[in-house]
Design a protein around this motif. Structure first.
Motif, PDB file in Angstrom:
ATOM      1  N   ALA A  54     -11.222 -22.415  49.499  1.00 47.83           N
ATOM      2  CA  ALA A  54     -12.180 -21.368  49.861  1.00 47.83           C
ATOM      3  C   ALA A  54     -13.154 -21.113  48.715  1.00 47.83           C
ATOM      4  N   ALA A  55     -12.664 -21.094  47.487  1.00 42.18           N
ATOM      5  CA  ALA A  55     -13.550 -20.902  46.330  1.00 42.18           C
ATOM      6  C   ALA A  55     -14.553 -22.047  46.221  1.00 42.18           C
ATOM      7  N   PHE A  56     -14.081 -23.272  46.429  1.00 43.77           N
ATOM      8  CA  PHE A  56     -14.953 -24.450  46.354  1.00 43.77           C
ATOM      9  C   PHE A  56     -16.005 -24.423  47.462  1.00 43.77           C
ATOM     10  N   ASN A  57     -15.572 -24.147  48.682  1.00 41.24           N
ATOM     11  CA  ASN A  57     -16.532 -24.123  49.789  1.00 41.24           C
ATOM     12  C   ASN A  57     -17.509 -22.963  49.662  1.00 41.24           C
ATOM     13  N   LEU A  58     -17.048 -21.835  49.129  1.00 43.23           N
ATOM     14  CA  LEU A  58     -17.947 -20.718  48.864  1.00 43.23           C
ATOM     15  C   LEU A  58     -19.002 -21.136  47.847  1.00 43.23           C
ATOM     16  N   ALA A  59     -18.584 -21.800  46.786  1.00 43.37           N
ATOM     17  CA  ALA A  59     -19.534 -22.258  45.768  1.00 43.37           C
ATOM     18  C   ALA A  59     -20.581 -23.184  46.381  1.00 43.37           C
ATOM     19  N   ASN A  60     -20.145 -24.106  47.208  1.00 47.88           N
ATOM     20  CA  ASN A  60     -21.087 -25.039  47.834  1.00 47.88           C
ATOM     21  C   ASN A  60     -22.052 -24.326  48.770  1.00 47.88           C
ATOM     22  N   ALA A  61     -21.550 -23.354  49.533  1.00 50.41           N
ATOM     23  CA  ALA A  61     -22.422 -22.609  50.441  1.00 50.41           C
ATOM     24  C   ALA A  61     -23.442 -21.779  49.655  1.00 50.41           C
ATOM     25  N   LEU A 115     -10.886 -15.325  50.349  1.00 51.39           N
ATOM     26  CA  LEU A 115     -10.535 -15.118  48.946  1.00 51.39           C
ATOM     27  C   LEU A 115     -10.055 -13.690  48.674  1.00 51.39           C
ATOM     28  N   ALA A 116     -10.545 -12.729  49.430  1.00 50.41           N
ATOM     29  CA  ALA A 116     -10.075 -11.353  49.268  1.00 50.41           C
ATOM     30  C   ALA A 116      -8.593 -11.251  49.627  1.00 50.41           C
ATOM     31  N   ARG A 117      -8.157 -12.090  50.547  1.00 46.37           N
ATOM     32  CA  ARG A 117      -6.763 -12.071  50.982  1.00 46.37           C
ATOM     33  C   ARG A 117      -5.881 -12.989  50.138  1.00 46.37           C
ATOM     34  N   LYS A 118      -6.502 -14.021  49.568  1.00 44.80           N
ATOM     35  CA  LYS A 118      -5.746 -14.999  48.777  1.00 44.80           C
ATOM     36  C   LYS A 118      -6.655 -15.476  47.631  1.00 44.80           C
ATOM     37  N   GLN A 169     -17.270 -15.336  55.334  1.00 46.79           N
ATOM     38  CA  GLN A 169     -15.905 -15.712  55.730  1.00 46.79           C
ATOM     39  C   GLN A 169     -15.110 -16.263  54.543  1.00 46.79           C
ATOM     40  N   TYR A 170     -15.749 -17.069  53.701  1.00 48.13           N
ATOM     41  CA  TYR A 170     -15.045 -17.571  52.509  1.00 48.13           C
ATOM     42  C   TYR A 170     -14.642 -16.405  51.609  1.00 48.13           C
ATOM     43  N   GLU A 171     -15.533 -15.409  51.495  1.00 48.82           N
ATOM     44  CA  GLU A 171     -15.211 -14.231  50.678  1.00 48.82           C
ATOM     45  C   GLU A 171     -14.039 -13.461  51.272  1.00 48.82           C
ATOM     46  N   ARG A 172     -13.977 -13.376  52.592  1.00 52.32           N
ATOM     47  CA  ARG A 172     -12.845 -12.699  53.250  1.00 52.32           C
ATOM     48  C   ARG A 172     -11.545 -13.464  52.974  1.00 52.32           C
ATOM     49  N   ALA A 204      -4.736 -14.144  58.620  1.00 56.81           N
ATOM     50  CA  ALA A 204      -4.377 -15.164  57.634  1.00 56.81           C
ATOM     51  C   ALA A 204      -5.643 -15.656  56.920  1.00 56.81           C
ATOM     52  N   PRO A 205      -5.584 -15.854  55.608  1.00 56.49           N
ATOM     53  CA  PRO A 205      -6.775 -16.304  54.877  1.00 56.49           C
ATOM     54  C   PRO A 205      -7.339 -17.615  55.422  1.00 56.49           C
ATOM     55  N   GLU A 206      -6.464 -18.468  55.932  1.00 57.10           N
ATOM     56  CA  GLU A 206      -6.915 -19.780  56.420  1.00 57.10           C
ATOM     57  C   GLU A 206      -7.873 -19.660  57.601  1.00 57.10           C
ATOM     58  N   ILE A 207      -7.692 -18.636  58.420  1.00 59.28           N
ATOM     59  CA  ILE A 207      -8.587 -18.516  59.578  1.00 59.28           C
ATOM     60  C   ILE A 207     -10.005 -18.185  59.136  1.00 59.28           C
ATOM     61  N   PHE A 208     -10.146 -17.368  58.114  1.00 60.35           N
ATOM     62  CA  PHE A 208     -11.477 -17.038  57.607  1.00 60.35           C
ATOM     63  C   PHE A 208     -12.106 -18.277  56.960  1.00 60.35           C
ATOM     64  N   HIS A 209     -11.290 -19.021  56.237  1.00 58.80           N
ATOM     65  CA  HIS A 209     -11.771 -20.253  55.610  1.00 58.80           C
ATOM     66  C   HIS A 209     -12.222 -21.255  56.667  1.00 58.80           C
ATOM     67  N   ASN A 210     -11.384 -21.459  57.680  1.00 62.79           N
ATOM     68  CA  ASN A 210     -11.733 -22.422  58.725  1.00 62.79           C
ATOM     69  C   ASN A 210     -12.976 -21.990  59.498  1.00 62.79           C
ATOM     70  N   LEU A 211     -13.088 -20.696  59.765  1.00 62.71           N
ATOM     71  CA  LEU A 211     -14.303 -20.197  60.412  1.00 62.71           C
ATOM     72  C   LEU A 211     -15.511 -20.445  59.519  1.00 62.71           C
ATOM     73  N   GLY A 212     -15.351 -20.232  58.217  1.00 63.03           N
ATOM     74  CA  GLY A 212     -16.443 -20.514  57.280  1.00 63.03           C
ATOM     75  C   GLY A 212     -16.881 -21.966  57.342  1.00 63.03           C
TER      76      GLY A 212
END
Length: 189
Positions: free
Chosen positions: A133-140, A124-127, A119-122, A96-104
């Protein structure tokens, strides 16, 4: 019967059906898992924690139980333990995309930004429309000094959610860091 009751929102009936199933077979992991889900939904995270640990003791390969335990631990601020269970769930093919986001999020909170980015990229690849995830990826990315990439991801976040004020502000700040002041001013208006 328990799943039917749960799906219909009849939590007490679902819990009762789970308990009956577990009386007949104390090692019935699916019933214990559903009971943990009911406990979590009912605002009983300690009960959910105990039940999820029991589920994993019964069936250590139940990916969903590891994912749920990771989330309970994360919510209790037991980040390192949460990371272990997020990673275990993923290794067991929980996708599930949420698990990658939460791990991120958990990894980022430990300063492990490169891993968080992956993990955020994973997620987003799924959803691809996963705004958080896009926001947290940008911040990271921004925290890693990859400002141009962060700008693109902040823009993606805003495209998904135009009223996201945090993304707008962060985009403006990132543009200022790149000395693109006219663009920053336009964003921050």
């Amino acid at each position: 019967a328990a799943q039917t009751h749960f799906a219909a929102g009849r939590l007490s009936e679902a819990a009762q059906a789970c308990q009956q199933a577990m009386t007949a077979d104390p090692r019935h992991a699916p019933s214990a898992h559903l009971l943990a889900t009911i406990a979590q939904a009912g605002g009983q995270p300690d009960a959910a924690l105990g039940l999820l640990r029991r589920v994993i003791e019964i069936d250590p390969r139940m990916a969903a139980a590891h994912a749920d335990l990771a989330l309970v631990l994360h919510n209790r601020n037991e980040i390192d333990a949460a990371i272990v269970h997020y990673e275990r769930a993923i290794a067991l093919k929980f996708d599930a995309p949420e698990i990658f986001h939460n791990l991120g999020i958990a990894l980022a909170s430990r300063g492990r930004l490169d891993e968080a980015v992956a993990q955020y990229e994973r997620a987003l690849a799924r959803k691809p429309d996963f705004t958080a995830a896009a926001f947290n990826l940008a911040n990271a990315l921004r925290a890693r000094g990859k400002i141009e990439e962060a700008v693109a991801r902040f823009r993606q976040t805003i495209a998904l959610q135009p009223d996201n004020l945090a993304a707008l502000c962060n985009l403006g700040e990132a543009l200022m860091a790149l000395e693109r002041l006219d663009e920053a001013a336009a964003v921050l208006r």
